[in-house]
Scaffold this motif. Structure first.
Motif, PDB file in Angstrom:
ATOM      1  N   ILE A 119      -5.123   6.475   5.190  1.00 11.58           N
ATOM      2  CA  ILE A 119      -6.833   5.718   6.069  1.00 11.58           C
ATOM      3  C   ILE A 119      -6.133   4.498   5.490  1.00 11.58           C
ATOM      4  O   ILE A 119      -6.782   3.269   6.367  1.00 11.58           O
ATOM      5  CB  ILE A 119      -8.103   6.772   4.993  1.00 11.58           C
ATOM      6  N   LYS A 120      -6.261   4.425   3.992  1.00 18.35           N
ATOM      7  CA  LYS A 120      -6.181   2.721   4.320  1.00 18.35           C
ATOM      8  C   LYS A 120      -5.253   1.917   4.660  1.00 18.35           C
ATOM      9  O   LYS A 120      -5.280   0.695   5.492  1.00 18.35           O
ATOM     10  CB  LYS A 120      -5.707   2.405   2.636  1.00 18.35           C
ATOM     11  N   HIS A 147      -0.807   5.305  -5.212  1.00 20.21           N
ATOM     12  CA  HIS A 147      -2.434   5.991  -4.640  1.00 20.21           C
ATOM     13  C   HIS A 147      -2.018   5.662  -3.370  1.00 20.21           C
ATOM     14  O   HIS A 147      -3.278   4.836  -2.884  1.00 20.21           O
ATOM     15  CB  HIS A 147      -3.823   6.194  -5.708  1.00 20.21           C
ATOM     16  N   SER A 148      -1.095   5.964  -2.767  1.00 19.63           N
ATOM     17  CA  SER A 148      -0.870   5.290  -1.262  1.00 19.63           C
ATOM     18  C   SER A 148      -2.436   5.937   0.219  1.00 19.63           C
ATOM     19  O   SER A 148      -1.905   7.816  -0.912  1.00 19.63           O
ATOM     20  CB  SER A 148       0.334   5.567  -0.374  1.00 19.63           C
ATOM     21  N   SER A 149      -2.615   5.317   0.681  1.00 23.38           N
ATOM     22  CA  SER A 149      -3.919   6.352   1.820  1.00 23.38           C
ATOM     23  C   SER A 149      -3.397   5.835   2.643  1.00 23.38           C
ATOM     24  O   SER A 149      -2.919   4.840   3.044  1.00 23.38           O
ATOM     25  CB  SER A 149      -5.066   6.490   1.479  1.00 23.38           C
ATOM     26  N   GLU A 174       0.926  -1.236   0.026  1.00 22.50           N
ATOM     27  CA  GLU A 174       0.115   0.179  -0.214  1.00 22.50           C
ATOM     28  C   GLU A 174       0.857   1.344  -0.429  1.00 22.50           C
ATOM     29  O   GLU A 174       1.124   2.067  -1.102  1.00 22.50           O
ATOM     30  CB  GLU A 174      -1.179   0.421   1.530  1.00 22.50           C
TER      31      GLU A 174
END
Length: 392
Positions: free
Chosen positions: A165-166, A161-163, A156
């Motif tokens: 929140i993720k 597009h690393s987040s 991740e």
């Protein structure tokens, strides 16, 4: 004969570095390539360059990103050491989460610095591939693989597009891990004035890499619960992992190291004793003692996980004094300094010990940084004496 392959689309910079390295190390062959495709072509054609021992690339080449080239090299038969040398500081953060790149070096780096790093890395690689160590690791039943949840976090973080929140949600998917993470981040080690109630809040306040590193340590230590390693000793090692990790994080920040180097310092601190987990478990199961150092055993495990070479080096050499010609602060210097203070600064109220330790550290880091490190060490020791942490 050692062969170094320099890959850089900027001809002048590449040729200048190649000439300088060649003058410093006359027994090295310095090969050059101006693109990723040219580099792979040279590696495929062994008659042209022979076996490549180290490949060093810029982060951005004319035909591909450097990490793409290193990922292809990682899958090749030759398996050279893989470094990135770049003036792009933003690339460091991206490459820190890529297992294709083993060491990132931010320009300016002198030819002498680079030559010393190459030599140290090659000596370490030789030690990690020693036949005795291969045989030993092949007989260990308790060698843990990379924890799946940590691997998911790394993927991740490496995503374009690393987040955050993720990443937090990945952690919260494991209830036991969530409890442990919150217990650690709320400990006195991290000095938060208000209690953290969620992993998402912890990520915001302390950073995603700290949560990632706690996840790795927690899962690795959990692998040894129920083994023949005594519960008391496992708890001691777990507590020390959290303490050294917190210290390494503080030392790196006090020295104003980059975010990725700080991350590597903390991983090295938290994983400093992983070799003892493996060696003790094996010794208790077959009544034998390893003829290898527990540090090299731990480093071999981290290398098999494709950890950055700076982390592997720090764990392998943590009890050995770094060479005085090291011009750049590294996880090795940070972890060794902590180990030195643990051994020598046993009474933080003793002025003689303090003077002795300061004189030693000042050979490795600026005197002001040495002073800050000793104050941080003293503070952590006081916290530990008051209330030992329980990470799991």
């Amino acid at each position: 004969m050692t062969t170094i392959l320099l890959v850089d689309s900027h001809d002048d910079a590449r040729r200048t570095l190649a000439t300088a390295l060649g003058k410093l190390r006359s027994d090295w062959t310095i090969a050059q390539a101006d693109s990723g495709l040219a580099a792979m072509s040279q590696m495929d054609d062994k008659s042209a360059t022979g076996h490549v021992d180290v490949i060093i690339t810029e982060s951005q080449l004319v035909d591909m990103e450097g990490v793409t080239l290193l990922d292809q090299v990682r899958s090749s038969a030759q398996q050279p050491l893989r470094f990135t040398l770049s003036s792009n500081s933003e690339a460091e953060a991206v490459l820190a989460n890529s297992r294709a790149n083993q060491r990132f070096l931010l320009k300016p780096v002198s030819a002498e610095q680079l030559a010393n790093i190459i030599e140290r890395s090659m000596r370490l690689q030789h030690a990690l591939n020693e036949e005795r160590l291969n045989l030993y690791m092949s007989t260990v039943n308790a060698v843990p693989s990379v924890p799946a949840i940590y691997d998911e976090m790394m993927k991740e973080l490496a995503s374009a597009h690393s987040s955050l929140i993720k990443v937090a949600s990945i952690t919260e998917s494991d209830t036991g891990l969530t409890v442990t993470v919150l217990k650690i981040v709320n400990s006195a080690f991290y000095g938060l004035s208000n209690r953290v109630e969620s992993v998402g809040q912890a990520v915001t306040l302390l950073g995603v890499h700290l949560i990632k590193n706690i996840t790795l340590t927690t899962k690795v230590f959990a692998r040894f619960k129920g083994s023949k390693l005594s519960a008391r000793r496992l708890t001691q090692l777990n507590d020390e992992a959290m303490r050294i990790g917190a210290l390494a994080n503080q030392f790196a920040r006090l020295a104003k190291l980059s975010r990725s180097t700080t991350d590597h310092c903390q991983i090295a601190g938290m994983m400093a004793n992983v070799g003892e987990l493996i060696a003790t478990s094996k010794a208790e199961s077959d009544d034998g003692q390893p003829s290898l150092s527990i540090e090299i055993i731990g480093a071999r495990l981290l290398d098999s996980w494709l950890m950055p070479y700076a982390v592997v080096e720090a764990v392998a050499l943590q009890h050995e004094s770094p060479p005085r010609n090291v011009d750049m602060l590294s996880p090795l210097v940070v972890l060794h300094s902590i180990r030195y203070l643990q051994k020598t600064f046993t009474d933080t109220t003793d002025d003689q010990q303090r003077t002795l330790c300061h004189e030693y550290l000042a050979q490795l880091v600026p005197p002001a940084v040495a002073e800050d490190w000793m104050d941080a060490f003293h503070a952590i020791e006081q916290l530990t004496a008051a209330k030992p942490p329980r990470a799991a």
